[in-house]
Design an enzyme around this catalytic site. Structure first.
Site, PDB file in Angstrom:
ATOM      1  N   ASP A 260       2.398  -1.977  -4.486  1.00 33.17           N
ATOM      2  CA  ASP A 260       1.037  -1.466  -4.642  1.00 33.17           C
ATOM      3  C   ASP A 260       0.410  -2.077  -5.887  1.00 33.17           C
ATOM      4  OD1 ASP A 260      -0.335   1.236  -3.221  1.00 33.17           O
ATOM      5  OD2 ASP A 260      -1.237   0.619  -5.123  1.00 33.17           O
TER       6      ASP A 260
ATOM      7  N   ALA B 205       1.851   3.255  -2.295  1.00 34.38           N
ATOM      8  CA  ALA B 205       1.547   4.376  -3.188  1.00 34.38           C
ATOM      9  C   ALA B 205       0.370   5.212  -2.697  1.00 34.38           C
ATOM     10  CB  ALA B 205       1.265   3.860  -4.603  1.00 34.38           C
TER      11      ALA B 205
ATOM     12  N   THR C 106      -7.963  11.351   4.807  1.00 29.98           N
ATOM     13  CA  THR C 106      -7.622  10.852   3.482  1.00 29.98           C
ATOM     14  C   THR C 106      -8.604   9.755   3.099  1.00 29.98           C
ATOM     15  OG1 THR C 106      -6.108   9.268   4.505  1.00 29.98           O
ATOM     16  CG2 THR C 106      -5.172  11.345   3.745  1.00 29.98           C
TER      17      THR C 106
ATOM     18  N   ASP D 136      -0.397  -7.582  -6.725  1.00 24.89           N
ATOM     19  CA  ASP D 136      -1.673  -7.909  -6.099  1.00 24.89           C
ATOM     20  C   ASP D 136      -1.334  -8.735  -4.861  1.00 24.89           C
ATOM     21  OD1 ASP D 136      -4.105  -8.867  -5.238  1.00 24.89           O
ATOM     22  OD2 ASP D 136      -4.653  -9.823  -7.141  1.00 24.89           O
TER      23      ASP D 136
ATOM     24  N   GLY E 111       0.821  -1.198   0.000  1.00 29.18           N
ATOM     25  CA  GLY E 111       0.000   0.000   0.000  1.00 29.18           C
ATOM     26  C   GLY E 111       0.856   1.250   0.000  1.00 29.18           C
TER      27      GLY E 111
ATOM     28  N   TYR F 151     -14.679  -4.958   8.268  1.00 28.69           N
ATOM     29  CA  TYR F 151     -13.450  -4.179   8.418  1.00 28.69           C
ATOM     30  C   TYR F 151     -12.967  -4.244   9.873  1.00 28.69           C
ATOM     31  CZ  TYR F 151     -10.257  -0.158   8.135  1.00 28.69           C
ATOM     32  OH  TYR F 151      -9.160   0.677   8.178  1.00 28.69           O
ATOM     33  N   CYS F 152     -13.885  -4.053  10.812  1.00 28.83           N
ATOM     34  CA  CYS F 152     -13.535  -4.166  12.232  1.00 28.83           C
ATOM     35  C   CYS F 152     -12.981  -5.546  12.551  1.00 28.83           C
ATOM     36  CB  CYS F 152     -14.762  -3.892  13.106  1.00 28.83           C
ATOM     37  SG  CYS F 152     -15.281  -2.170  13.174  1.00 28.83           S
TER      38      CYS F 152
ATOM     39  N   GLY G 143       0.944   5.504   2.980  1.00 26.67           N
ATOM     40  CA  GLY G 143       2.186   4.841   2.598  1.00 26.67           C
ATOM     41  C   GLY G 143       3.241   5.816   2.123  1.00 26.67           C
TER      42      GLY G 143
END
Length: 261
Positions: free
Chosen positions: A38, A15, A191, A66, A13, A154-155, A19
């Site tokens: 990335d 890019a 962001t 990937d 990550g 996600y959590c 990061g």
């Protein structure tokens, strides 16, 4: 001497905005070389161009990868070794938020981080680190310490990374591999996060849920500064929170019996 000076770093990550901020800070602290891993070729080339205006381009290498493909991920490690002949620090920073096609979130945020951590600990850092100790840093989230209805999967992935860091930060792993493991938990960021624009559930309660925990949306530079401090201070297996533009601080997950109601 600064732990980072003379070290080679692989960051997934790399890019993205967080990061990129981390990379600049690592280079400022004397990193010898950084592999920017990335999935986005466009973002990667843009990152190399931006960093190259400030630092020697020989210190950075972009590797389109990937990370959910184990062969490609291991290939990124091999490319890093071929470029710099050493590897000292691995930062598993890539993450997405997608509660609709949630399998993608698990693949990127949890499975790929486990794969990257094991590749680092078991295969590459013990053999190619330039000093006595290698370092793995995994990016979890404040969502790994709280549960939100808007992003349950996600959590779950970020809770998983906290458990992973605590377990792999144990004495037996360190004695075997000589690799320190740290976990950082950024709070609310100003962001964009990778994933789907409609990736949240119940968007009508997003502000209420997040606002109850995170008071200030912070810039990527704040996370990079906190990460550097965690590298300097962090003991093996420790967990660090970077939120609300406050100084980074360590947290300890309590033993379950102390949480009895």
């Amino acid at each position: 001497m600064d732990f980072i000076a003379g070290k080679v770093v692989l960051i997934t990550g790399g890019a993205g905005s967080i990061g990129l901020a981390i990379i600049k800070n690592l280079l400022n602290h004397g990193a010898k070389g950084i592999a920017i891993v990335d999935i986005s070729e466009e973002a990667g080339r843009k990152a190399v161009n931006e960093i190259g205006k400030i630092f020697d381009e020989k210190r950075i290498t972009f590797i389109k990868t990937d990370i959910t493909n184990k062969t490609e991920l291991e290939g990124a490690f091999e490319t890093t070794i071929n470029a710099y002949k050493q590897l000292d620090i691995v930062i598993n920073n890539a993450g997405i938020l997608d509660e609709i096609e949630w399998q993608n979130t698990i693949a990127v945020n949890l499975v790929a981080v486990i794969e990257g951590t094991y590749l680092a600990m078991q295969k590459y850092l013990p053999k190619y680190k330039s000093g006595e100790e290698g370092l793995v840093i995994n990016t979890a989230s404040i969502c790994g310490l709280h549960s939100f209805q808007i992003n349950p999967v996600y959590c779950a992935t970020k809770h998983g990374l906290i458990g992973l860091g605590k377990a792999l930060g144990g004495d037996e792993f360190y004695k075997k591999y000589k690799v320190r493991v740290l976990t950082i938990c950024p709070g609310l960021m100003n962001t964009p996060i990778s994933g789907r624009p409609d990736g949240f559930l119940f968007p009508e309660v997003l502000e209420k849920e997040v606002g109850a925990v995170c008071l200030v949306a912070q810039a990527s530079e704040r996370v990079s500064e906190g990460l550097i401090e965690a590298i300097k201070k962090g003991k093996n297996g420790s967990l660090w929170v970077i939120e609300n533009n406050e100084p980074v601080y360590e947290v300890v997950v309590p033993q379950h019996k102390t949480m009895k109601v």
